[in-house]
Design a protein around this motif. Structure first.
Motif, PDB file in Angstrom:
ATOM      1  N   LYS A  96       0.605  -0.663  -0.420  1.00 27.94           N
ATOM      2  CA  LYS A  96      -0.030  -0.374   0.145  1.00 27.94           C
ATOM      3  C   LYS A  96       1.179   0.752   0.081  1.00 27.94           C
ATOM      4  CE  LYS A  96      -3.605  -2.170   2.166  1.00 27.94           C
ATOM      5  NZ  LYS A  96      -5.132  -2.172   3.651  1.00 27.94           N
ATOM      6  N   TYR A  97       1.816   1.484   1.037  1.00 29.02           N
ATOM      7  CA  TYR A  97       3.266   2.541   1.059  1.00 29.02           C
ATOM      8  C   TYR A  97       3.527   2.489  -0.650  1.00 29.02           C
ATOM      9  CZ  TYR A  97       6.836   5.283   2.382  1.00 29.02           C
ATOM     10  OH  TYR A  97       7.622   6.561   1.964  1.00 29.02           O
ATOM     11  N   LEU A  98       4.065   1.265  -1.285  1.00 32.41           N
ATOM     12  CA  LEU A  98       4.538   2.289  -2.763  1.00 32.41           C
ATOM     13  C   LEU A  98       3.715   2.088  -3.363  1.00 32.41           C
ATOM     14  CD1 LEU A  98       6.865   1.351  -4.535  1.00 32.41           C
ATOM     15  CD2 LEU A  98       5.805  -1.154  -5.262  1.00 32.41           C
ATOM     16  N   TYR A  99       2.260   1.735  -3.691  1.00 32.26           N
ATOM     17  CA  TYR A  99       1.630   2.143  -4.324  1.00 32.26           C
ATOM     18  C   TYR A  99       1.585   3.820  -3.543  1.00 32.26           C
ATOM     19  CZ  TYR A  99      -3.411   3.094  -6.495  1.00 32.26           C
ATOM     20  OH  TYR A  99      -4.533   3.585  -7.645  1.00 32.26           O
ATOM     21  N   LYS A 100       1.217   4.308  -2.732  1.00 35.00           N
ATOM     22  CA  LYS A 100       1.120   6.069  -2.534  1.00 35.00           C
ATOM     23  C   LYS A 100       2.024   6.474  -3.045  1.00 35.00           C
ATOM     24  CE  LYS A 100       1.325   8.673   1.406  1.00 35.00           C
ATOM     25  NZ  LYS A 100       0.864   8.802   2.826  1.00 35.00           N
ATOM     26  N   VAL A 101       3.371   6.374  -3.086  1.00 36.54           N
ATOM     27  CA  VAL A 101       4.269   6.972  -3.689  1.00 36.54           C
ATOM     28  C   VAL A 101       5.012   6.943  -4.804  1.00 36.54           C
ATOM     29  CG1 VAL A 101       5.267   6.895  -1.099  1.00 36.54           C
ATOM     30  CG2 VAL A 101       6.115   5.727  -3.051  1.00 36.54           C
ATOM     31  N   TRP A 198      11.989   4.840  -6.403  1.00 37.73           N
ATOM     32  CA  TRP A 198      12.341   3.233  -5.601  1.00 37.73           C
ATOM     33  C   TRP A 198      13.348   3.701  -4.586  1.00 37.73           C
ATOM     34  CZ3 TRP A 198      10.142  -1.239  -5.711  1.00 37.73           C
ATOM     35  CH2 TRP A 198      10.990  -2.105  -4.856  1.00 37.73           C
ATOM     36  N   LYS A 199      14.362   4.769  -4.870  1.00 38.89           N
ATOM     37  CA  LYS A 199      15.260   4.761  -3.777  1.00 38.89           C
ATOM     38  C   LYS A 199      14.873   5.314  -2.630  1.00 38.89           C
ATOM     39  CE  LYS A 199      19.460   2.648  -6.182  1.00 38.89           C
ATOM     40  NZ  LYS A 199      21.140   3.336  -6.899  1.00 38.89           N
ATOM     41  N   ASP A 200      14.103   6.869  -3.479  1.00 40.89           N
ATOM     42  CA  ASP A 200      14.196   8.317  -3.067  1.00 40.89           C
ATOM     43  C   ASP A 200      13.031   8.788  -2.220  1.00 40.89           C
ATOM     44  OD1 ASP A 200      17.179   8.517  -3.690  1.00 40.89           O
ATOM     45  OD2 ASP A 200      16.451  10.223  -5.137  1.00 40.89           O
ATOM     46  N   GLU A 201      12.133   8.036  -2.639  1.00 42.85           N
ATOM     47  CA  GLU A 201      10.553   8.070  -2.302  1.00 42.85           C
ATOM     48  C   GLU A 201      10.582   7.079  -1.764  1.00 42.85           C
ATOM     49  OE1 GLU A 201       9.145  11.282  -2.152  1.00 42.85           O
ATOM     50  OE2 GLU A 201      10.687  11.772  -3.390  1.00 42.85           O
ATOM     51  N   PHE A 202      10.119   5.637  -2.051  1.00 38.67           N
ATOM     52  CA  PHE A 202       9.743   4.053  -0.995  1.00 38.67           C
ATOM     53  C   PHE A 202      10.430   3.790   0.017  1.00 38.67           C
ATOM     54  CE2 PHE A 202       9.719  -0.418  -1.484  1.00 38.67           C
ATOM     55  CZ  PHE A 202       8.632  -0.496  -0.829  1.00 38.67           C
ATOM     56  N   LEU A 203      11.859   3.738  -0.572  1.00 38.58           N
ATOM     57  CA  LEU A 203      13.294   3.665   0.672  1.00 38.58           C
ATOM     58  C   LEU A 203      13.934   4.656   1.692  1.00 38.58           C
ATOM     59  CD1 LEU A 203      14.535   0.313  -1.799  1.00 38.58           C
ATOM     60  CD2 LEU A 203      13.024   0.881   0.636  1.00 38.58           C
ATOM     61  N   GLN A 204      13.561   5.616   0.299  1.00 36.46           N
ATOM     62  CA  GLN A 204      14.388   6.317   1.432  1.00 36.46           C
ATOM     63  C   GLN A 204      15.610   6.045   2.332  1.00 36.46           C
ATOM     64  OE1 GLN A 204      11.686   9.366   3.745  1.00 36.46           O
ATOM     65  NE2 GLN A 204      10.117   7.790   3.526  1.00 36.46           N
ATOM     66  N   LEU A 205      16.673   6.232   1.188  1.00 40.95           N
ATOM     67  CA  LEU A 205      18.172   5.702   1.387  1.00 40.95           C
ATOM     68  C   LEU A 205      18.708   6.777   1.079  1.00 40.95           C
ATOM     69  CD1 LEU A 205      17.606   2.542  -0.833  1.00 40.95           C
ATOM     70  CD2 LEU A 205      18.243   2.698   1.488  1.00 40.95           C
ATOM     71  N   LYS A 206      20.321   6.323   2.397  1.00 36.70           N
ATOM     72  CA  LYS A 206      21.292   7.328   2.488  1.00 36.70           C
ATOM     73  C   LYS A 206      22.318   6.073   2.117  1.00 36.70           C
ATOM     74  CE  LYS A 206      23.769  10.947   5.634  1.00 36.70           C
ATOM     75  NZ  LYS A 206      23.830  12.139   5.917  1.00 36.70           N
ATOM     76  N   ILE A 207      23.178   7.061   1.265  1.00 40.21           N
ATOM     77  CA  ILE A 207      24.285   5.490   1.205  1.00 40.21           C
ATOM     78  C   ILE A 207      25.289   5.710   2.510  1.00 40.21           C
ATOM     79  CG2 ILE A 207      25.962   7.176   0.380  1.00 40.21           C
ATOM     80  CD1 ILE A 207      26.524   4.491  -2.390  1.00 40.21           C
TER      81      ILE A 207
END
Length: 352
Positions: A96-101, A198-207
């Motif tokens: 549901k969260y992936l669908y939202k973003v 995928w990286k920025d909105e859904f996962l919100q990653l920092k290397i």
């Protein structure tokens, strides 16, 4: 970086993701997928985990506010690591969260797989891991089978190639307080906004700022400085730029440890250009919130990765390519007045 010789697929749930901007809905399964034979888990392991064998970058989940608890994926996977009976419920919330973003019109619909693995190894530790994968691109496959003394031919449309994972992430049950250890795969091509969700909105990653990324970032910043910035302040030929790139790559291949003053002195040399490079580096650090240390251990894997994009080719119209690997003093540039054309003079001892 990631190996799975002893890994096993414990549980998997599958959902379908549409694109809300295209008025497509999502569809959630009521229960985890039932794997009825021994071959299917092996095929899924190949599909999901093989692409991560070549990943070097390690990320952490984060939130722009600084409060990690506000990262939705961190919250969902933490619930599962604490109580695996909540796996399928968490998989529905992730879907549901992936669908939202998924709010860009070019984001493709597809199947979403959430899997729980045991004994996946990263950096020497065998750990439980939660994988989230999305298949977006389908292919058509031919099937040949025996038939009445010969062979028959059929096809299957909208099938998945298990050698081409579109998007995936593995979140390892370690360093929870830092946002876990995370590795990611994203084969997206297309519009920038569609590519970064995928990286920025859904996962919100920092290397993670380890030696690999320190090496990778330094080489990347230096390459951009040489190819994009030097022309603004200094008059340089393309051969001179290639020489600067070659010298930097030689430094990183021969040294075990990077030292900023040593590097700039040996590779750049010119005091004004050194000052310009350090200013350029500082601007990068501030813009991307990614500090680069003045000293760190050089990662051979990062050097190998950057070597693929460091160009040492001098392209002359459509007639010639000159590969410059060594002493730039053995190549001279001039202008022929009679022909009204530029030329290069190349010195060598023998032909190979």
């Amino acid at each position: 970086m990631v190996t799975f010789f002893e890994a096993s697929l414990d549980t998997i749930s599958v959902h379908h993701m549409g694109n809300p901007t295209q008025n497509e809905m999502y569809a959630l399964s009521d229960y985890p997928l039932e794997l009825k034979d021994e071959l299917m888990p092996k095929l899924l392991m190949q599909y999901f985990l093989t692409p991560f064998e070549k990943t070097n970058e390690v990320y952490h989940l984060m939130h722009s506010s600084g409060d990690l608890e506000l990262n939705e994926i961190h919250h969902f996977v933490s619930r599962v690591f604490e109580d695996k009976s909540k796996f399928h419920e968490a998989s529905e919330l992730i879907a549901k969260y992936l669908y939202k973003v998924s709010n860009h019109p070019k984001i493709k619909s597809g199947e979403l797989y959430i899997a729980y693995f045991k004994k996946v190894q990263i950096e020497g530790n065998q750990l439980d891991a939660i994988g989230i994968f999305k298949s977006e691109n389908k292919e058509t496959y031919l099937k040949v089978y025996p038939q009445q003394g010969g062979f028959g031919l059929d096809y299957e449309e909208n099938a998945i190639n298990i050698n081409k994972l579109d998007k995936g992430v593995l979140i390892f049950n370690i360093e929870k307080e830092n946002g876990y250890k995370v590795v990611v795969v994203d084969k997206t091509n297309g519009a920038h906004d569609a590519a970064v969700y995928w990286k920025d909105e859904f996962l919100q990653l920092k290397i993670r700022n380890d030696n690999f990324n320190q090496t990778n970032n330094t080489l990347g910043v230096y390459k951009n400085f040489v190819t994009q910035k030097l022309d603004d302040e200094f008059e340089m030929s393309k051969a001179d730029k290639i020489d600067l790139l070659n010298r930097s790559m030689k430094y990183f291949k021969e040294k075990d440890t990077f030292d900023m003053d040593e590097f700039t002195g040996e590779v750049i040399g010119n005091p004004d250009a050194i000052a310009s490079f350090k200013t350029f580096k500082n601007q990068y650090e501030q813009e991307f919130d990614t500090p680069i240390a003045d000293s760190f251990e050089i990662s051979a894997n990062a050097v190998k990765k950057q070597a693929r994009v460091y160009k040492s080719v001098l392209k002359l119209d459509k007639n010639f390519h000159i590969y410059i690997h060594g002493n730039k003093e053995l190549i001279e540039k001039g202008f022929d007045d009679d022909k009204a054309m530029n030329y290069y003079k190349v010195y060598f001892k023998e032909e190979a």
